[in-house]
Design an enzyme around this catalytic site. Structure first.
Site, PDB file in Angstrom:
ATOM      1  N   GLU A   7       0.721  -1.162   0.143  1.00  0.00           N
ATOM      2  CA  GLU A   7       0.015  -0.087   0.201  1.00  0.00           C
ATOM      3  C   GLU A   7       0.868   1.266  -0.141  1.00  0.00           C
ATOM      4  O   GLU A   7       1.921   1.356   0.610  1.00  0.00           O
ATOM      5  CB  GLU A   7      -1.088   0.117   1.123  1.00  0.00           C
ATOM      6  CG  GLU A   7      -2.207   0.555   1.128  1.00  0.00           C
ATOM      7  CD  GLU A   7      -3.081  -0.480   0.094  1.00  0.00           C
ATOM      8  OE1 GLU A   7      -3.052   0.049  -1.204  1.00  0.00           O
ATOM      9  OE2 GLU A   7      -3.548  -1.412   0.525  1.00  0.00           O
ATOM     10  N   THR A  45       2.915   2.222  -2.128  1.00  0.00           N
ATOM     11  CA  THR A  45       4.238   1.898  -2.735  1.00  0.00           C
ATOM     12  C   THR A  45       4.184   2.051  -4.210  1.00  0.00           C
ATOM     13  O   THR A  45       5.215   2.137  -5.021  1.00  0.00           O
ATOM     14  CB  THR A  45       4.525   0.439  -2.331  1.00  0.00           C
ATOM     15  OG1 THR A  45       3.553  -0.627  -2.955  1.00  0.00           O
ATOM     16  CG2 THR A  45       5.024   0.156  -1.271  1.00  0.00           C
ATOM     17  N   ASP A  46       3.051   2.236  -4.789  1.00  0.00           N
ATOM     18  CA  ASP A  46       3.046   2.354  -6.241  1.00  0.00           C
ATOM     19  C   ASP A  46       3.691   3.505  -6.812  1.00  0.00           C
ATOM     20  O   ASP A  46       4.333   3.384  -7.918  1.00  0.00           O
ATOM     21  CB  ASP A  46       1.549   2.065  -7.012  1.00  0.00           C
ATOM     22  CG  ASP A  46       0.391   2.997  -6.497  1.00  0.00           C
ATOM     23  OD1 ASP A  46       0.762   3.702  -5.701  1.00  0.00           O
ATOM     24  OD2 ASP A  46      -0.754   2.825  -7.415  1.00  0.00           O
ATOM     25  N   GLY A  88     -16.789   5.114  -3.280  1.00  0.00           N
ATOM     26  CA  GLY A  88     -16.194   5.824  -2.114  1.00  0.00           C
ATOM     27  C   GLY A  88     -15.955   4.802  -0.927  1.00  0.00           C
ATOM     28  O   GLY A  88     -15.648   4.904   0.279  1.00  0.00           O
ATOM     29  N   GLY A 127     -12.963   2.706  -1.542  1.00  0.00           N
ATOM     30  CA  GLY A 127     -11.631   2.342  -1.622  1.00  0.00           C
ATOM     31  C   GLY A 127     -11.686   1.008  -2.418  1.00  0.00           C
ATOM     32  O   GLY A 127     -10.656   0.442  -2.510  1.00  0.00           O
ATOM     33  N   SER A 156     -13.797   2.238  -7.489  1.00  0.00           N
ATOM     34  CA  SER A 156     -14.855   2.433  -8.713  1.00  0.00           C
ATOM     35  C   SER A 156     -14.509   3.511  -9.650  1.00  0.00           C
ATOM     36  O   SER A 156     -14.793   3.267 -10.812  1.00  0.00           O
ATOM     37  CB  SER A 156     -16.165   2.938  -7.821  1.00  0.00           C
ATOM     38  OG  SER A 156     -15.883   4.154  -7.116  1.00  0.00           O
ATOM     39  N   GLU A 192      -7.436  10.586 -13.904  1.00  0.00           N
ATOM     40  CA  GLU A 192      -7.761  10.471 -12.534  1.00  0.00           C
ATOM     41  C   GLU A 192      -6.952  11.699 -11.761  1.00  0.00           C
ATOM     42  O   GLU A 192      -7.410  12.470 -10.940  1.00  0.00           O
ATOM     43  CB  GLU A 192      -7.258   9.100 -11.884  1.00  0.00           C
ATOM     44  CG  GLU A 192      -7.454   9.164 -10.162  1.00  0.00           C
ATOM     45  CD  GLU A 192      -8.925   8.434 -10.050  1.00  0.00           C
ATOM     46  OE1 GLU A 192      -9.534   7.622 -10.963  1.00  0.00           O
ATOM     47  OE2 GLU A 192      -9.227   8.496  -8.912  1.00  0.00           O
ATOM     48  N   ASP A 229      -4.640   0.799  -9.737  1.00  0.00           N
ATOM     49  CA  ASP A 229      -5.891   0.665  -9.860  1.00  0.00           C
ATOM     50  C   ASP A 229      -6.377   0.263 -11.159  1.00  0.00           C
ATOM     51  O   ASP A 229      -7.174  -0.500 -11.658  1.00  0.00           O
ATOM     52  CB  ASP A 229      -6.869   1.652  -9.157  1.00  0.00           C
ATOM     53  CG  ASP A 229      -6.422   1.854  -7.454  1.00  0.00           C
ATOM     54  OD1 ASP A 229      -5.613   1.172  -7.065  1.00  0.00           O
ATOM     55  OD2 ASP A 229      -6.651   3.085  -7.146  1.00  0.00           O
TER      56      ASP A 229
HETATM   57  C1  GLA Z   1      -5.132   4.735  -4.110  1.00  0.00           C
HETATM   58  C2  GLA Z   1      -4.373   4.972  -5.409  1.00  0.00           C
HETATM   59  C3  GLA Z   1      -3.549   3.844  -5.802  1.00  0.00           C
HETATM   60  C4  GLA Z   1      -2.481   3.652  -4.672  1.00  0.00           C
HETATM   61  C5  GLA Z   1      -3.313   3.290  -3.317  1.00  0.00           C
HETATM   62  C6  GLA Z   1      -2.636   2.964  -2.125  1.00  0.00           C
HETATM   63  O1  GLA Z   1      -5.886   3.572  -4.371  1.00  0.00           O
HETATM   64  O2  GLA Z   1      -5.229   4.975  -6.429  1.00  0.00           O
HETATM   65  O3  GLA Z   1      -2.450   4.386  -6.994  1.00  0.00           O
HETATM   66  O4  GLA Z   1      -1.687   4.384  -4.442  1.00  0.00           O
HETATM   67  O5  GLA Z   1      -4.324   4.504  -3.239  1.00  0.00           O
HETATM   68  O6  GLA Z   1      -1.883   1.931  -2.138  1.00  0.00           O
END
Ligand code: GLA
Length: 393
Positions: free
Chosen positions: A40, A42-43, A127, A129, A132, A165, A177
């Site tokens: 989490e 980390t991307d 909303g 997480g 969506s 986004e 995502d």
């Molecule tokens: C959101 C962002 C992702 C990622 C997560 C946390 O979902 O859209 O790119 O950074 O938070 O891991």
């Protein structure tokens, strides 16, 4: 273009909705939401993530209309808008921003789009997480490309959607995502290297379930705090670069190096960096554990991830902590952690299949007792990424 199978009833429902509003015979596309098992925040640090697509989708039915416009209808908002087939202006905060953002991104990428009518039926809880918005972006892009006969690589579609986004939602999100919504594979999680974008598919063992618990809260600070976390990570890299000139991202820094240069940054920035560096390490160890079927180890790493997100990255909240707390000591639970950006939304739990029902009841009861809130629980299987829908026979 990938083809995905769905039940006749869902396909008929989406087609019928379209026909009640627009002429023509539509094609139907869909893209899934996601849950992240581990990795989490980390991307956007060039690190590692391990998401799976989930069987909640955004559906789009679409047909060409011979006019230079996109007529788009949202089944959730029960509203139809007409958009010019042109480059989008600034965001307006309306749901149709997503369609404008994606269409305009495709045009910038060189795609010639046809005028079309489309309906959007989003079934990923909003909303929560579970991405969506990524599902909406990827489903829309896939449908617009499909109806126009325009070609764009799957990776470019992901990038167009990520940019939408950034520009239209205002979150400087990473690539996870949109990537998993496009590349997800049924029955598998994806171990993704967000720098090289190479990925490995890891089968989810048959006797466990991915159980998602929705806290049903979303704290307002999510978008602002998300961008602030990103800035903290950038500040950390900047400070470390004075000593380690070759580094590009936290991905290039070891824990020993970070600790060695702790004094060069604020305490808060140090803790943010420590989360990212230790989380990258956890994802790699989790991938090894999953490959050898060691779910106990995998679960421990999930638990450690939650502690790190709560204490060092500070993106959890009392509701997510309560859900994790309610889950951890249950029979058949390997691991529990918050998933996604944080500040509300969901937890992800790895639960032995035969314990799922008692897990559901007990966690909901305990959550209600400690917070007064009613959680929703989704037992999901890893789903297939975006594509055109055909009826499964
Ligand atoms: C959101 C962002 C992702 C990622 C997560 C946390 O979902 O859209 O790119 O950074 O938070 O891991």
């Amino acid at each position: 273009m990938t083809t995905v199978m769905a039940t006749n009833s869902q396909l008929e429902k989406t087609t019928a909705e379209f026909r009640s509003l627009f002429p023509g015979a539509p094609k139907v596309y869909r893209a899934p939401g996601r849950v992240n098992l581990i990795g989490e925040h980390t991307d956007y640090n060039d690190g590692f993530v391990m998401p799976a697509a989930i069987d909640f989708f955004t559906w789009v039915a679409i047909a060409a209309n011979r006019a230079p416009v996109i007529r788009a209808h949202s089944c959730q908002f029960k509203e139809t808008v007409t958009l010019e087939l042109a480059l989008a202006g600034p965001p307006t905060g309306h749901w149709s921003d997503f369609v404008r953002g994606v269409a305009s991104g495709l045009i910038i990428a060189g795609c010639k789009l046809s005028g079309c009518d489309l309906i959007i039926d989003g079934q990923v809880p909003l909303g929560s997480g579970l991405s969506s918005s990524a599902a909406l972006e990827v489903a829309t892009a896939t449908a617009l490309l499909g109806v126009s006969g325009a070609k764009l690589s799957q990776l470019e579609v992901v990038r167009v959607c990520q940019r939408a986004e950034h520009d239209f939602v205002g979150t400087r999100c990473g690539i996870m995502d949109q990537f998993i919504s496009q590349f997800g594979e049924a029955g598998h999680a994806l171990m993704l290297d967000c720098r090289s974008l190479e990925f490995r598919r890891l089968p989810i063992p048959r006797d466990v379930r991915i159980v998602i618990c929705n806290s049903m809260v979303k704290h307002e600070l999510a978008a602002g705090e998300y961008n602030r976390r990103r800035e903290d990570c950038e500040a950390g890299v900047e400070a470390l670069r004075a000593f380690l000139p070759g580094i590009r991202a936290l991905r290039d820094v070891s824990l020993v190096q970070l600790e060695e240069h702790r004094q060069s940054m604020q305490e808060r920035v140090f803790r943010r960096c420590r989360h990212v560096i230790t989380e990258d390490d956890r994802v790699q160890r989790a991938a090894e554990a999953l490959s050898r079927g060691d779910l106990a180890r995998f679960g421990e790493l999930m638990n450690e991830s939650h502690e790190s997100l709560r204490n060092d990255y500070e993106v959890s909240c009392s509701e997510l902590d309560a859900l994790v707390e309610a889950a951890r000591h249950r029979k058949g639970v390997y691991g529990a952690r918050m998933t996604g950006g944080g500040f509300g939304g969901c937890t992800v739990n790895l639960v032995r299949a035969d314990e799922v029902e008692s897990f559901r009841h007990q966690v909901c009861a305990e959550y209600a007792k400690s917070t007064g809130l009613k959680a929703e629980v989704y037992v999901t299987s890893a789903a297939q990424g975006a594509g055109e829908v055909e009826v499964a026979r």
